[in-house]
Design an enzyme around this catalytic site. Structure first.
Site, PDB file in Angstrom:
ATOM      1  N   ASP A 236       0.829  -1.209   0.000  1.00 12.39           N
ATOM      2  CA  ASP A 236       0.000   0.000   0.000  1.00 12.39           C
ATOM      3  C   ASP A 236       0.863   1.258   0.000  1.00 12.39           C
ATOM      4  O   ASP A 236       0.597   2.227  -0.740  1.00 12.39           O
ATOM      5  CB  ASP A 236      -0.896   0.023   1.241  1.00 12.39           C
ATOM      6  CG  ASP A 236      -2.116  -0.869   1.119  1.00 12.39           C
ATOM      7  OD1 ASP A 236      -2.435  -1.309   0.013  1.00 12.39           O
ATOM      8  OD2 ASP A 236      -2.760  -1.102   2.167  1.00 12.39           O
ATOM      9  N   HIS A 259      -3.061   4.640   4.868  1.00 10.70           N
ATOM     10  CA  HIS A 259      -3.079   5.522   3.697  1.00 10.70           C
ATOM     11  C   HIS A 259      -2.995   7.005   4.059  1.00 10.70           C
ATOM     12  O   HIS A 259      -2.263   7.768   3.425  1.00 10.70           O
ATOM     13  CB  HIS A 259      -4.338   5.260   2.868  1.00 10.70           C
ATOM     14  CG  HIS A 259      -4.373   3.907   2.236  1.00 10.70           C
ATOM     15  ND1 HIS A 259      -3.504   3.529   1.250  1.00 10.70           N
ATOM     16  CD2 HIS A 259      -5.157   2.839   2.481  1.00 10.70           C
ATOM     17  CE1 HIS A 259      -3.761   2.283   0.893  1.00 10.70           C
ATOM     18  NE2 HIS A 259      -4.760   1.837   1.623  1.00 10.70           N
TER      19      HIS A 259
END
Length: 276
Positions: A236, A259
């Protein structure tokens, strides 16, 4: 060192993780120096022009009135396999989830092959530490000077099959799929109902994500590697770092991050680092 694009067009189709709707993403070869371009209605947008957010369990990009969600696995695959220039054409609000990892993207990219382009890649090289923290200082993201790209990540999920995991990875084109690309997204079973009440995770199943219920992994076949959870977080992060618009050379660190923290670090790097 040369730049690379795709030898031919690639089409991906499937369902979106959060919308649960059919979506597709087409990748097109690009010219040298274009970087990662998103194409909407005949207009191209460089990835570094995106307005982005990291809330809602994925990375969301906005270009004018256009929006696309959950792009991080595909972007991680492109960067991990050494694609410098590519045009991304979303059809629908999300990138296809596929099996919840970057492996299916990698498989098709490798099958299509890469074409050498004139010119050399442009990098951002970290000359001094850059770091960000959450307001409560429990989450940290940083990048330290290094002569190569590497990652160290730590996650803490309490008393369950995820638990506390840590990994350090030095990704290369040759090891990317095995080290990071095959590692799938995950969530706790106890969170599923709440996520769906918010309109999230509607396309996720035990076939497309690692679902953890206490000490059990409900996904058939279990884990692909013992530290798959933390390695997925590195995947990610690698995808989120493409928002800078060019590769960054440094040692990246994430501690209980995600994130939103990755993107906070992207903002700092874009302000403080210079091209090499």
């Amino acid at each position: 060192m040369s730049r690379y694009t795709l030898k031919k067009e690639i089409d991906f189709g499937g369902v979106g993780l959060h919308s649960g709707k059919p979506v597709s993403m087409k990748l097109l070869p690009a010219d040298s120096g274009e970087g990662y371009m998103f194409l909407f209605g005949g207009k191209r947008f460089p990835i570094q022009s995106a307005k982005y957010s990291g809330d809602g369990r994925g990375t969301v990009l906005a270009f004018d009135s256009h929006r696309v969600m959950t792009v991080e696995h595909l972007l991680g695959a492109l960067r991990g396999l050494g694609v410098d220039d590519v045009v991304l054409c979303p059809e629908g609000i999300e990138t296809p989830l596929l099996d919840g990892s970057a492996a299916p993207f990698c498989e098709e990219i490798l099958k299509a092959g890469l074409e050498e382009l004139p010119g050399e890649p442009s990098y951002l090289r970290v000359s001094s530490p850059v770091y960000v923290t959450s307001e409560d200082e429990k989450k940290i993201c940083a990048v330290l000077p290094s002569d190569r790209l590497s990652f160290t990540y730590v996650i803490e999920y309490g008393d369950n099959a995820i638990g506390t995991q840590a990994a350090t990875v030095v990704p290369t084109k040759d090891n990317f799929v095995a080290e990071l690309g095959q590692c799938r997204t995950f969530c706790l079973y106890e969170e599923v109902a709440y996520m769906r009440s918010l309109g999230l995770g509607l396309g996720g199943t035990v076939e497309t994500a690692l679902i953890v219920d206490g000490q059990r992994v409900l996904t058939p076949g279990g884990l692909r590697r013992p530290d798959e959870f933390v390695r997925h977080k590195i995947l990610d992060m690698m995808g989120d770092l493409t928002l800078i618009g060019k590769p960054v050379i440094g040692h990246f660190v994430g501690i209980r991050a995600g994130h939103a923290m990755h993107q906070k670090l992207v903002d700092r790097i874009a302000r403080e680092c210079v091209s090499a």
